[in-house]
Design a protein around this motif. Structure first.
Motif, PDB file in Angstrom:
ATOM      1  N   PHE A 255       0.877  -1.230  -0.250  1.00  0.00           N
ATOM      2  CA  PHE A 255      -0.084  -0.013  -0.146  1.00  0.00           C
ATOM      3  C   PHE A 255       0.706   1.194   0.108  1.00  0.00           C
ATOM      4  CE2 PHE A 255      -2.308   3.307   2.104  1.00  0.00           C
ATOM      5  CZ  PHE A 255      -3.592   3.371   1.486  1.00  0.00           C
ATOM      6  N   ALA A 256       0.497   2.162  -0.913  1.00  0.00           N
ATOM      7  CA  ALA A 256       1.253   3.624  -0.823  1.00  0.00           C
ATOM      8  C   ALA A 256       0.356   4.585  -1.249  1.00  0.00           C
ATOM      9  CB  ALA A 256       2.532   3.398  -2.141  1.00  0.00           C
ATOM     10  N   GLY A 257       1.225   5.950  -0.959  1.00  0.00           N
ATOM     11  CA  GLY A 257       0.302   7.155  -1.055  1.00  0.00           C
ATOM     12  C   GLY A 257       0.752   7.987  -2.255  1.00  0.00           C
ATOM     13  N   ILE A 258      -0.115   8.802  -2.688  1.00  0.00           N
ATOM     14  CA  ILE A 258       0.534   9.804  -3.863  1.00  0.00           C
ATOM     15  C   ILE A 258      -0.369  10.913  -3.475  1.00  0.00           C
ATOM     16  CG2 ILE A 258      -1.071   8.946  -5.534  1.00  0.00           C
ATOM     17  CD1 ILE A 258       1.211   9.926  -7.638  1.00  0.00           C
ATOM     18  N   SER A 259       0.326  12.135  -3.256  1.00  0.00           N
ATOM     19  CA  SER A 259      -0.207  13.559  -3.213  1.00  0.00           C
ATOM     20  C   SER A 259      -0.192  14.233  -4.266  1.00  0.00           C
ATOM     21  CB  SER A 259       0.571  14.267  -1.860  1.00  0.00           C
ATOM     22  OG  SER A 259       1.836  14.400  -2.372  1.00  0.00           O
TER      23      SER A 259
ATOM     24  N   HIS B  25       2.889  11.985   7.635  1.00  0.00           N
ATOM     25  CA  HIS B  25       2.897  11.230   9.108  1.00  0.00           C
ATOM     26  C   HIS B  25       2.363  10.114   8.994  1.00  0.00           C
ATOM     27  CE1 HIS B  25       3.098  10.431  13.453  1.00  0.00           C
ATOM     28  NE2 HIS B  25       1.426  10.416  13.422  1.00  0.00           N
ATOM     29  N   ILE B  26       1.030   9.994   8.483  1.00  0.00           N
ATOM     30  CA  ILE B  26       0.331   8.769   8.576  1.00  0.00           C
ATOM     31  C   ILE B  26       0.999   7.660   7.709  1.00  0.00           C
ATOM     32  CG2 ILE B  26      -1.863   7.853   7.570  1.00  0.00           C
ATOM     33  CD1 ILE B  26      -3.424  10.371   8.221  1.00  0.00           C
ATOM     34  N   MET B  27       1.580   7.852   6.565  1.00  0.00           N
ATOM     35  CA  MET B  27       2.067   7.120   5.386  1.00  0.00           C
ATOM     36  C   MET B  27       3.436   6.596   5.830  1.00  0.00           C
ATOM     37  SD  MET B  27      -0.507   6.911   3.293  1.00  0.00           S
ATOM     38  CE  MET B  27       0.509   5.814   2.371  1.00  0.00           C
ATOM     39  N   ARG B  28       4.299   7.531   6.351  1.00  0.00           N
ATOM     40  CA  ARG B  28       5.648   6.998   6.559  1.00  0.00           C
ATOM     41  C   ARG B  28       5.891   6.590   7.991  1.00  0.00           C
ATOM     42  NH1 ARG B  28       7.018  12.001   3.524  1.00  0.00           N
ATOM     43  NH2 ARG B  28       7.827  11.542   1.380  1.00  0.00           N
ATOM     44  N   ASN B  29       5.120   7.386   9.085  1.00  0.00           N
ATOM     45  CA  ASN B  29       5.702   6.740  10.290  1.00  0.00           C
ATOM     46  C   ASN B  29       4.367   5.799  10.788  1.00  0.00           C
ATOM     47  OD1 ASN B  29       7.479   8.695  10.365  1.00  0.00           O
ATOM     48  ND2 ASN B  29       6.130  10.294  11.127  1.00  0.00           N
ATOM     49  N   HIS B  30       2.963   6.011  10.549  1.00  0.00           N
ATOM     50  CA  HIS B  30       2.080   5.187  10.961  1.00  0.00           C
ATOM     51  C   HIS B  30       2.138   3.922  10.362  1.00  0.00           C
ATOM     52  CE1 HIS B  30      -1.226   4.041  13.252  1.00  0.00           C
ATOM     53  NE2 HIS B  30      -1.884   3.875  12.354  1.00  0.00           N
ATOM     54  N   LEU B  31       1.717   4.001   8.997  1.00  0.00           N
ATOM     55  CA  LEU B  31       1.678   2.845   7.912  1.00  0.00           C
ATOM     56  C   LEU B  31       3.047   2.401   7.837  1.00  0.00           C
ATOM     57  CD1 LEU B  31      -1.289   3.990   5.941  1.00  0.00           C
ATOM     58  CD2 LEU B  31      -1.374   2.478   7.824  1.00  0.00           C
ATOM     59  N   GLN B  32       4.116   2.891   7.795  1.00  0.00           N
ATOM     60  CA  GLN B  32       5.561   2.742   7.452  1.00  0.00           C
ATOM     61  C   GLN B  32       5.482   2.071   5.949  1.00  0.00           C
ATOM     62  OE1 GLN B  32       6.749  -0.296  10.566  1.00  0.00           O
ATOM     63  NE2 GLN B  32       6.508   1.230  12.104  1.00  0.00           N
ATOM     64  N   THR B  33       4.962   2.997   5.185  1.00  0.00           N
ATOM     65  CA  THR B  33       5.096   2.459   3.825  1.00  0.00           C
ATOM     66  C   THR B  33       5.497   3.806   2.808  1.00  0.00           C
ATOM     67  OG1 THR B  33       3.670   1.550   1.870  1.00  0.00           O
ATOM     68  CG2 THR B  33       2.525   3.158   3.353  1.00  0.00           C
ATOM     69  N   ASN B  34       5.511   3.656   1.639  1.00  0.00           N
ATOM     70  CA  ASN B  34       5.914   4.716   0.670  1.00  0.00           C
ATOM     71  C   ASN B  34       4.895   5.779   0.253  1.00  0.00           C
ATOM     72  OD1 ASN B  34       8.342   3.458   0.403  1.00  0.00           O
ATOM     73  ND2 ASN B  34       7.331   1.866  -0.796  1.00  0.00           N
ATOM     74  N   LEU B  35       5.536   6.928   0.067  1.00  0.00           N
ATOM     75  CA  LEU B  35       4.703   8.380  -0.334  1.00  0.00           C
ATOM     76  C   LEU B  35       5.212   8.976  -1.363  1.00  0.00           C
ATOM     77  CD1 LEU B  35       2.275  10.352   0.283  1.00  0.00           C
ATOM     78  CD2 LEU B  35       3.767  11.390   1.979  1.00  0.00           C
ATOM     79  N   ASP B  36       4.611   9.282  -2.315  1.00  0.00           N
ATOM     80  CA  ASP B  36       5.205  10.134  -3.312  1.00  0.00           C
ATOM     81  C   ASP B  36       4.343  11.335  -3.630  1.00  0.00           C
ATOM     82  OD1 ASP B  36       6.946  11.269  -5.058  1.00  0.00           O
ATOM     83  OD2 ASP B  36       7.507   9.521  -6.165  1.00  0.00           O
ATOM     84  N   GLY B  37       4.428  12.289  -4.560  1.00  0.00           N
ATOM     85  CA  GLY B  37       3.523  13.312  -5.152  1.00  0.00           C
ATOM     86  C   GLY B  37       4.174  13.754  -6.541  1.00  0.00           C
TER      87      GLY B  37
END
Length: 326
Positions: A99-103, A117-129
Motif C-alpha cells: 500500500f502506498a500514497g500519492i499526493s 506522518h500517516i504514510m511514513r510513520n504510522h503505516l510505514q510505507t511509501n509516499l510520493d507526489g
C-alpha cells in the motif's frame, strides 16, 4: 445578491476572486480588482468555479461501492473505518509496501505534513507526489547551489527586469496570471522578453527574441553563454569574490564550450548566440525564469544549476528584478 471575496484553490498563485452569491448558490465569479496578486485577472479554471458546482455532487458525504457495483452514500465514520480496515487488510496480506500514497501540489502545508506522518510513520510505507516530478530537479539544484531548495522572488520582479529570459516556459498557456504580469513588463521599449524554446510557442510568438534551440541542447547553450560572458569580462568580479565559491573551477570547465561547439549542438547561428550574450551583458536587471521544459528535461539538475551560475557570475541575484526562478 452578496459578494464574498475569497481565494482560488487551484494553484499556488492564490488569486483573489469575488463570488457573487444568491440563495447559497454561486451565480458568478469575478477576479478581484486591485488585489496585488491577480488584479482583476484570472485563468479559465478560476472564473469557471461557478460552473463546476453544477456538476459536482450536492452532498458532502462519501460513497462506498457495493457488491452489486452501485454506490451508496455513507457517513464519514463508516467510510473512514472501511478505508482503514482495507488498508490494514492489504498490508497484513501482502506486506507494508503493498500500500502506498500519492499526493498533489494542491494540498496545504498542514495536509502535506499529516499525510506524510500517516504514510511514513504510522503505516510505514511509501509516499510520493506530483510535486516531486514537477520540482525535484529544481529543488536539488537550489540545494546544491544555495543550501536551501527555493528561490526568493516576488511577482513584481517580472516587471522590474529589463532582461526577462524564459527557458522551457510557456506562460501564455500554462500560467496566465504570470503572463499578465509579463505583458505589463514588456510595454517598456528598454525591457526585452527573451524566450529559449525549441517550439514556436504562444509565448515565443510574443517575444522580442526567440532562440529556437534543438531539443536537449539547453545545457550546452548555457555553458557556451557562460564561457562567452567570461571571455567578454561581463562578470561581476566583486560579487563573485564576496558571495560565491568555485568560480575558477567553473571558468575552467566552460572553456571547452566555445562558439563553434555552441552552434553545432544548439542549431543556433553564431549571431544568435552572441546576441543572447550581449543582451545579458548589457542588462541592468536580468532574470531567468525556467519551468517544466527544464525541470522535466534532459540533464535537468545541471541545466537549472547552469542558469543559477549565470545569475551568480553576473551579479544578477539578490536585487529587485534579478535572479533565477522556477
Amino acid at each position: 445578491m452578496k459578494v464574498i471575496q475569497s481565494t482560488c484553490n487551484y494553484c499556488a498563485i492564490d488569486c483573489n476572486l469575488d463570488f457573487h452569491v444568491e440563495d447559497d448558490q454561486i451565480i458568478s465569479v469575478v477576479p478581484t480588482k486591485g488585489y496585488p496578486v491577480n488584479d482583476g485577472m484570472a485563468c479559465i479554471k478560476g472564473v469557471s468555479l461557478d460552473k463546476q458546482q453544477k456538476v459536482n455532487k450536492t452532498s458532502s458525504l462519501p460513497k462506498l461501492r457495493q457488491a452489486d457495483g452501485s454506490m451508496k452514500e455513507v457517513s464519514w465514520d463508516e467510510a473512514m473505518t472501511h478505508v482503514s480496515d482495507k488498508i490494514q487488510e492489504i498490508q497484513e496480506k501482502y506486506g507494508k509496501e503493498a500500500f502506498a500514497g500519492i499526493s498533489t501540489g494542491q494540498l496545504t502545508l498542514e495536509e502535506f505534513a499529516i499525510f506524510g506522518h500517516i504514510m511514513r510513520n504510522h503505516l510505514q510505507t511509501n509516499l510520493d507526489g506530483n510535486t516531486r516530478l514537477c520540482m525535484a530537479t529544481a529543488a536539488v539544484a537550489h540545494n546544491q547551489s544555495f543550501g536551501f531548495d527555493a528561490p526568493g522572488f516576488t511577482l513584481e520582479d517580472y516587471e522590474l527586469s529589463d532582461r526577462l529570459i524564459l527557458i522551457g516556459s510557456n506562460p501564455v498557456v500554462a500560467h496566465p496570471i504570470i503572463w499578465d504580469r509579463i505583458k505589463h513588463h514588456n510595454q517598456n521599449e528598454n525591457q526585452k522578453l527573451i524566450v529559449i524554446d525549441p517550439r514556436v510557442s504562444e509565448t515565443a510568438e510574443h517575444a522580442d527574441h526567440h532562440y529556437a534551440i534543438k531539443g536537449k541542447s539547453d545545457l550546452v547553450l548555457l555553458y557556451t553563454v557562460a564561457n562567452l560572458l567570461i571571455e567578454r569580462d561581463a562578470v561581476d568580479k566583486e560579487f563573485i569574490k564576496n558571495s560565491t565559491n568555485g568560480y575558477e573551477e567553473f571558468k575552467h570547465f566552460v572553456k571547452d564550450f566555445d562558439l563553434k561547439r555552441g552552434t553545432e549542438v544548439t542549431g543556433l547561428s553564431e549571431d544568435e548566440i552572441l546576441e543572447l550574450v550581449d543582451l545579458i551583458a548589457t542588462g541592468k536587471n536580468v532574470s531567468i525564469w525556467f519551468c517544466m521544459g527544464v525541470n522535466q528535461g534532459y540533464e535537468a539538475v545541471r541545466t537549472a544549476q547552469a542558469i543559477i551560475n549565470i545569475c551568480l557570475m553576473t551579479g544578477n541575484i539578490g536585487r529587485p528584478g534579478t535572479g533565477q526562478i522556477q
